[in-house]
Write an enzyme that holds these catalytic residues in place. Structure first.
Site, PDB file in Angstrom:
ATOM      1  N   HIS A   1     -17.228   5.361   3.463  1.00  0.00           N
ATOM      2  CA  HIS A   1     -17.099   6.131   2.213  1.00  0.00           C
ATOM      3  C   HIS A   1     -17.071   5.216   0.992  1.00  0.00           C
ATOM      4  O   HIS A   1     -16.370   5.497   0.014  1.00  0.00           O
ATOM      5  CB  HIS A   1     -15.839   7.010   2.261  1.00  0.00           C
ATOM      6  CG  HIS A   1     -15.973   8.190   3.192  1.00  0.00           C
ATOM      7  ND1 HIS A   1     -16.548   9.371   2.810  1.00  0.00           N
ATOM      8  CD2 HIS A   1     -15.618   8.345   4.497  1.00  0.00           C
ATOM      9  CE1 HIS A   1     -16.533  10.222   3.842  1.00  0.00           C
ATOM     10  NE2 HIS A   1     -15.995   9.613   4.873  1.00  0.00           N
TER      11      HIS A   1
ATOM     12  N   ASP B   1     -14.698   7.289  -3.190  1.00  0.00           N
ATOM     13  CA  ASP B   1     -15.529   7.794  -2.098  1.00  0.00           C
ATOM     14  C   ASP B   1     -16.978   7.504  -2.490  1.00  0.00           C
ATOM     15  O   ASP B   1     -17.240   6.911  -3.540  1.00  0.00           O
ATOM     16  CB  ASP B   1     -15.284   9.290  -1.863  1.00  0.00           C
ATOM     17  CG  ASP B   1     -15.479   9.661  -0.397  1.00  0.00           C
ATOM     18  OD1 ASP B   1     -16.561   9.366   0.137  1.00  0.00           O
ATOM     19  OD2 ASP B   1     -14.565  10.241   0.208  1.00  0.00           O
TER      20      ASP B   1
ATOM     21  N   GLU C   1     -14.541   8.231   9.283  1.00  0.00           N
ATOM     22  CA  GLU C   1     -15.986   8.460   9.350  1.00  0.00           C
ATOM     23  C   GLU C   1     -16.826   7.220   9.013  1.00  0.00           C
ATOM     24  O   GLU C   1     -17.761   7.285   8.233  1.00  0.00           O
ATOM     25  CB  GLU C   1     -16.358   9.617   8.401  1.00  0.00           C
ATOM     26  CG  GLU C   1     -15.672  10.910   8.784  1.00  0.00           C
ATOM     27  CD  GLU C   1     -15.994  12.066   7.833  1.00  0.00           C
ATOM     28  OE1 GLU C   1     -16.259  13.162   8.340  1.00  0.00           O
ATOM     29  OE2 GLU C   1     -15.956  11.880   6.606  1.00  0.00           O
TER      30      GLU C   1
HETATM   31  C1  ACM Z   1     -11.779  13.494   6.397  1.00  0.00           C
HETATM   32  O1  ACM Z   1     -11.805  14.732   6.299  1.00  0.00           O
HETATM   33  N1  ACM Z   1     -12.899  12.801   6.461  1.00  0.00           N
HETATM   34  C2  ACM Z   1     -10.523  12.767   6.443  1.00  0.00           C
END
Ligand code: ACM
Ligand code: ZN
Length: 606
Positions: A260, A186, A326
């Site tokens: 991410h 991440d 995201e």
């Molecule tokens: C997430 O909570 N971004 C999968």
């Protein structure tokens, strides 16, 4: 608390979590003695391994291990594999028969024997050095409701060691979880050694040390050393995979792309749209900046192919999770390469660009004999043909995917995000969302009108922005993951919160013995304000479990059982009062933590 010494007294509520499908009480007890043996038929190495693990688990509970024997013994615990599934218990089910002479666990597959043993162990009072261990005679038939019973741990925001991860997996296996989703990469850290790209861990695994409110961390100072982090070597990963597999847990690794990806981009800046050198994200105000892989850079697909080669070689499970959540698509909008690609393939918008990216990654993964899972955002712009969807933004994404014939894992924030606070915010003080154990317990993974065949199961997620040490990982996981284990394993018709509570509390004794840091938030008072008919504010207390007494004060006196006691009527706020302090008791003893709160900070009742 559960009677430690004699569970036989509580006939209708055995200390079992998750609740088995069928339990029949029989008369009598089985007494362990120094002559008790674990009996297996000779020649099956996998069953022998299970038997030896069982012997070790027993030793850590009672201080005594049992010998494994292949000879028929007088008093034994028999582990037997069936030849045929004549009672339809499937690949993970088992039967457990406890009689005064013998205990027999039968299953079709070794996994079932393992689960039968976990059930048997829950009957044994968790006290070392005890004298006689005596357990009730019962007949149990048991098998899971869902095939996917997962917990996810984010090791990127904060790093947890190989041994901590193993401890986590060990605890999961006691409650019949079978998937460990390992969120390995991440923005704040890349945690897996990739031999072909050493900078991923030389650079990507390290950030500046920070603690407190994650999203408000001060950014790195100009010459500050990135001293916080860590990663798993490939040998570490092999060890953890083996450890999990011995406990019938499959590890699903997640390499979160194309968003991410700040840690990857800090190590290899050419993978982003603007190519600028940045630092690994430390959680600072303003977000991670450019943290998305460029779709228009063909070399990125080559790199991902190489990375996934190494990932696939270490994880024997069927699935690879590629994240997909995201993605900040603004970076693609401002990138010539991405826009050219969009034009070339006649893609309508950036959602379709994302879909193009995921479909290519799916091809890479399938070429290596694996299947792709992604968070529900991967549906935007068109879902990859064989993708499995993990639905986290509610269940709508999952419903849509299932209707389109895709497999789904349900993990909606409002039931499954175990990083959310689990009790009165004035006590937990952790910030973010709010999710109580009894809400987790109400989770129904199969939405109405959906063919259950498409719902593989569910999963609890531990994101670690606000979880900087392993003790807190445990605190956030347990006991909510006990509630979830029952949702995922037991028949839904059996679900009953009041029946579950004492069974959950029985596990607290085991946690105490194993030094697992479970939360006791279920005992805390919860406070809110309601308005009466005249618009006056009144204070309301609730508790998550029944049978607690709440005592309170308005005058900075530590409340005890001689203070004012809350009845079910809302309290009028005395003139001049600025704070209220409250505590819960059960059976005359304090059980919850002290709540102190300014009157004006009490939330309005919903
Ligand atoms: C997430 O909570 N971004 C999968
Ligand atoms: Zn780009």
């Amino acid at each position: 608390m559960w009677s430690r010494s004699n569970p036989v007294l509580i006939q209708d509520r055995w200390p079992l979590v998750p609740a088995p499908v069928e339990v029949k009480n029989l008369t009598g007890t089985f007494q362990f003695s120094s002559k008790t043996r674990i009996n297996i038929s000779s020649g099956d190495n996998e069953v022998r391994k299970i038997a030896e693990l069982f012997s070790g688990q027993l030793a850590s509970l009672t201080g005594k291990s049992l010998k494994v024997s292949t000879r028929s013994e007088k008093q034994s615990i028999r582990l037997e594999l069936n030849k045929e599934d004549d009672i339809c218990i499937g690949n993970e089910g088992y039967t457990l028969h406890i009689s005064p002479q013998n205990i027999t666990i039968e299953a079709n597959k070794p996994a079932g024997l393992f689960y039968g043993i976990q059930t048997l162990l829950q009957f044994i009072p968790p006290v070392k050095q005890q004298g006689l261990v005596e357990i009730p005679c019962v007949d149990i038939v048991d098998y899971p409701r869902f095939k996917w019973r997962g917990l996810m741990l984010d090791v990127s925001r904060y790093f947890f060691t190989k041994d901590e991860v193993k401890r986590y997996i060990d605890q999961m296996s006691k409650y019949k979880y079978n998937v460990f989703h390992w969120h390995l990469t991440d923005d704040p850290g890349w945690r897996m050694e990739i031999k072909r790209y050493p900078r991923l861990t030389e650079i990507g695994a390290w950030r500046v040390p920070r603690i407190g409110l994650f999203y408000r961390f001060p950014p790195p100072e100009p010459d500050e050393i990135s001293s916080y982090g860590g990663y798993y070597t490939q040998d570490d990963i092999k060890e953890v995979v083996r450890y999990a597999s011995d406990r019938y847990i499959t590890i699903v690794p997640e390499i979160d792309i194309p968003g991410h990806s700040k840690a990857l981009i800090a190590a290899y800046p050419e993978t982003s749209c603007n190519g600028a050198q940045g630092t690994v994200y430390a959680g600072e105000t303003g977000g991670p900046g450019e943290n998305v892989l460029c779709t228009g850079n063909e070399k990125n697909f080559e790199m991902l192919d190489h990375i996934l080669d190494e990932v696939v070689s270490l994880f024997p499970g069927e699935y690879i999770h590629i994240g997909g959540d995201e993605v900040n698509k603004e970076f693609w909008k401002n990138c010539l390469k991405c826009q050219e690609l969009k034009k070339k393939h006649r893609l309508k918008d950036e959602h379709e660009l994302q879909s193009y990216f995921i479909k290519r990654v799916e091809k890479i993964i399938e070429s290596k004999g694996k299947r792709l899972i992604g968070w529900d955002e991967i549906m935007e712009g068109g879902l990859a043909p064989n993708a499995t969807v993990m639905s986290w933004r509610g269940t709508d994404g999952g419903i849509k995917a299932a209707k389109a014939g895709h497999k789904v894992i349900m993990t909606p924030t409002n039931f499954c995000y175990l990083d959310y606070m689990q009790g009165e915010p004035a006590i937990e003080r952790h910030g973010g969302g709010y999710l109580r154990a009894n809400t987790v317990y109400q989770f129904e993974p199969i939405p109405e009108s959906i063919d259950p065949a498409y719902i593989l199961g569910g999963q609890g997620n531990i994101w670690t922005e606000m979880i900087s040490n392993y003790r807190k990982v445990e605190y956030m996981t347990w006991p909510r993951a006990l509630a979830l284990s029952e949702v995922l394993w037991s028949p839904s018709a059996k679900r009953n919160w009041n029946n579950f509570v004492p069974r959950m509390e029985a596990q607290f004794d085991r946690f105490d013995q194993d030094k697992v840091n479970y939360a006791t938030s279920i005992y805390d008072p919860e406070i809110s304000i309601m308005k009466d008919a005249k618009g006056n504010s009144q204070i309301v207390f609730t508790t998550e479990i029944h049978g607690l007494d709440i005592y309170y004060t308005f005058d900075f006196t530590f409340p005890d059982k001689f203070s004012m006691k809350y009845t079910d009527n809302p309290i009028r706020i005395p003139k001049g009062a600025t704070e209220i302090w409250a505590i819960t008791y059960r059976d005359g003893k304090p059980v919850g933590r002290l709540l102190t709160i300014h009157i004006e900070q009490i939330k309005l009742q919903e």
